[in-house]
Design a protein around this motif. Structure first.
Motif, short mmCIF file in Angstrom:
data_model
loop_
_atom_site.label_atom_id
_atom_site.label_comp_id
_atom_site.label_asym_id
_atom_site.label_seq_id
_atom_site.Cartn_x
_atom_site.Cartn_y
_atom_site.Cartn_z
N LEU A 1 -47.44 4.30 -16.56
CA LEU A 1 -47.33 2.43 -15.71
C LEU A 1 -46.70 2.06 -15.37
N ASP A 2 -45.90 1.93 -16.40
CA ASP A 2 -44.40 1.41 -16.05
C ASP A 2 -42.62 1.99 -15.62
N GLY A 3 -43.14 2.71 -15.30
CA GLY A 3 -41.86 3.55 -15.58
C GLY A 3 -41.63 4.20 -13.39
N LYS B 1 -43.25 3.17 -9.38
CA LYS B 1 -43.86 2.33 -8.01
C LYS B 1 -44.78 2.44 -7.98
N TRP B 2 -45.63 2.24 -7.16
CA TRP B 2 -46.52 2.73 -6.65
C TRP B 2 -46.83 3.92 -5.53
N TRP B 3 -45.47 3.78 -4.88
CA TRP B 3 -45.09 4.84 -3.35
C TRP B 3 -45.12 6.17 -4.65
N GLN B 4 -44.43 6.01 -5.78
CA GLN B 4 -43.62 7.19 -6.11
C GLN B 4 -44.37 7.99 -6.79
N THR B 5 -45.51 6.91 -7.76
CA THR B 5 -46.57 8.09 -7.94
C THR B 5 -47.36 8.88 -7.03
N LEU B 6 -47.68 8.20 -5.14
CA LEU B 6 -48.16 8.62 -4.25
C LEU B 6 -47.40 10.45 -4.54
N GLY C 1 -58.09 -1.83 -15.47
CA GLY C 1 -58.15 -2.12 -14.14
C GLY C 1 -56.17 -1.62 -13.29
N ARG C 2 -55.80 -2.02 -14.30
CA ARG C 2 -53.99 -0.93 -13.47
C ARG C 2 -54.42 0.01 -13.37
N SER C 3 -54.54 1.11 -15.47
CA SER C 3 -54.72 2.48 -15.29
C SER C 3 -55.68 3.02 -14.23
N LEU C 4 -56.63 2.78 -13.30
CA LEU C 4 -57.68 2.80 -12.40
C LEU C 4 -57.24 3.38 -11.49
N LEU D 1 -54.64 5.79 -10.77
CA LEU D 1 -55.52 7.20 -11.36
C LEU D 1 -56.30 7.04 -9.97
N LEU D 2 -56.49 5.98 -9.09
CA LEU D 2 -57.52 6.13 -7.87
C LEU D 2 -55.55 6.48 -6.41
N THR D 3 -55.06 6.37 -7.17
CA THR D 3 -53.42 6.14 -6.85
C THR D 3 -53.18 7.91 -6.43
N VAL D 4 -53.15 8.15 -7.75
CA VAL D 4 -52.81 9.87 -7.91
C VAL D 4 -53.83 10.67 -7.41
N ILE D 5 -55.91 10.41 -7.49
CA ILE D 5 -56.32 11.16 -6.55
C ILE D 5 -55.89 11.11 -4.88
#
Length: 205
Positions: free
Chosen positions: A109-111, A113-118, A174-177, A180-184
């Motif tokens: 969560l802290d390390g 950015k959303w696009w890196q997760t994607l 809410g943040r973790s969900l 997780l949606l980004t990962v899906i």
């Protein structure tokens, strides 16, 4: 309804196996050892024919229909229910694994950015597809044994495994969900890109 319950049950079974693999990864002293033994989960899922979202989504675009969509979504729901529940139970049985999950999830969560997760999820989706496709075509565990540790050691994100980790960490929010949606989403895109390119190149299944 009976079919949907069957898809859900297959999803629960797959989620339990992913949880067992995740428990090994959290408990292993050596990350590489944990990654290797995590592959046991997908190997058993493929051999027993259970319903894992990240394996099923790869083939959905080529057989899209209402029933396949129900199978996909019911399986995903089963995956999520099982991994969250097993994550919580494993954290009770193995408190050290729960603490390791908290550290892991905080880093996610802290390390990132959303696009890196994607992107991490996208590359994971490709490796899961390769694992499943090699097993499906050749009935060999080679793809699973190599591709699964590859995505884990690379730091790529697997949505169903992540549900387990957040369940074990008891860190749903809410943040973790949103994470997780980004990962899906990333897993889904990565899972279908190679099959689409294979079809475009005129290769047969």
């Amino acid at each position: 309804m009976k079919k949907i319950l069957g898809y859900f049950a297959g999803g629960v079974a797959a989620g339990i196996l992913i949880s067992l693999g995740g428990g090994v990864f959290l408990s292993a002293e050596e990350r590489t050892v944990g990654a290797i033994f995590f592959s046991t989960a997908l190997l058993c899922i493929c051999m027993l024919g259970f319903n894992l979202y990240t394996g099923k989504i790869c083939y959905f675009p080529f057989a899209a229909c209402r029933e396949k969509l129900c199978e996909l979504l019911a399986g995903l729901f089963g995956n999520v229910v099982a991994t969250l529940g097993c994550g919580y139970l494993i954290s009770l049985a193995l408190p050290a694994a729960g603490e390791a999950a908290k550290t892991l999830c905080d880093g996610k969560l802290d390390g990132q950015k959303w696009w890196q997760t994607l992107l991490r999820a996208f590359f994971c989706g490709m490796l899961v597809y390769l694992s499943v496709e090699i097993y499906r075509k050749h009935r060999t565990p080679v793809g699973i044994v190599f591709c699964i540790p590859t995505f884990i050691l690379s730091g790529y994100e697997h949505s169903i495994a992540d549900f387990f980790y957040f369940g074990a960490a008891r860190a749903l929010s809410g943040r973790s969900l949103l994470f997780l949606l980004t990962v899906i989403l990333g897993n889904s895109a990565g899972g279908i890109i190679l099959p689409l390119l294979t079809r475009a190149a005129g290769k047969k299944d």
